[in-house]
Design an enzyme around this catalytic site. Structure first.
Site: not given
Ligand code: GAR
Length: 209
Positions: A13, A15, A89, A91, A106, A108
């Protein structure tokens, strides 16, 4: 009236934290984080929500259609306007985009259309970028549509890939320099009504429509 934002999470988390911090600095203009919904009861993101005083919910497990139905029901009960996938994560099926057309964002961790699509998430993205030998990588915020990672692009930012990079160091640089800045900015632009979507093209407007 502020737009009510739901943040969907699955893991650490960071982000979500960037969004909470931006809100604390008064930078989520026109929006408020109303709920955090997690696909896992153990996600540290739920702790972050709790510390910030934001209600957290755990989604039921099950097949994609059942999970999406439960998700949409919860979002509507919470009167949500914008759904933000921040390291989510799981679907989901088209019922989500029908209920929230052009209102699901989203983040990415690559420059889409590189290193994205089914099975390309988290650290795998950076492993693939390093194996390919790219000299720049970065992050993308996009609207979510039925095709995985293929919706209209809102914002992108690039960083250099360094010769000594590991997937972990590249991931960290992309988070710090791209993701944690782009996501709050995109959310704020949406909440101010400053994103116009025409087909695949997103225009950032000077003023609200
Ligand atoms: C982040 O790097 C995000 O961009 C990626 O997972 C991580 C989650 O980190 N998302 C994907 O790969 C989606 N396809 P976080 O839980 O610390 O935000």
């Amino acid at each position: 009236m502020a737009k009510r934002i739901a943040v969907l999470v699955s893991g650490g988390g960071t982000n979500l934290q960037a969004l909470i911090d931006a809100q604390g600095r008064g930078e989520l203009t026109g929006g408020e984080i109303a709920a955090v919904l997690s696909s896992s009861p153990d996600a540290y993101a739920l702790e972050r929500a709790k510390k910030a005083g934001i209600p957290g919910y755990v989604l039921p497990r099950g097949d994609a259609r059942a999970v999406t139905a439960a998700l949409v029901e919860r979002l509507q009960a919470l009167d949500i306007h914008l759904v933000v996938m921040a390291g989510f994560m799981t679907i989901v099926t088209e019922e989500l985009f029908r209920a929230y057309p052009n209102a699901v964002l989203n983040i990415h961790p690559s420059l889409i259309p590189s290193f994205c699509g089914v099975g390309c998430y988290g650290l795998h993205v950076h492993e693939k970028a390093l194996a390919y030998g790219v000299k720049v990588s970065g992050a993308t915020v996009h609207f979510v549509t039925e095709e995985c990672d293929a919706g209209p692009i809102v914002l992108q930012k690039a960083v250099e890939v360094l010769p000594e990079d590991t997937p972990e160091t590249l991931q960290r640089r992309i988070m710090e320099q791209c993701e944690w800045k782009l996501l709050p900015r995109a959310v704020s632009l949406f909440c101010q009504g400053r994103l116009r979507v025409e087909g695949r093209k997103v225009t950032v407007l000077e003023n609200a429509e």
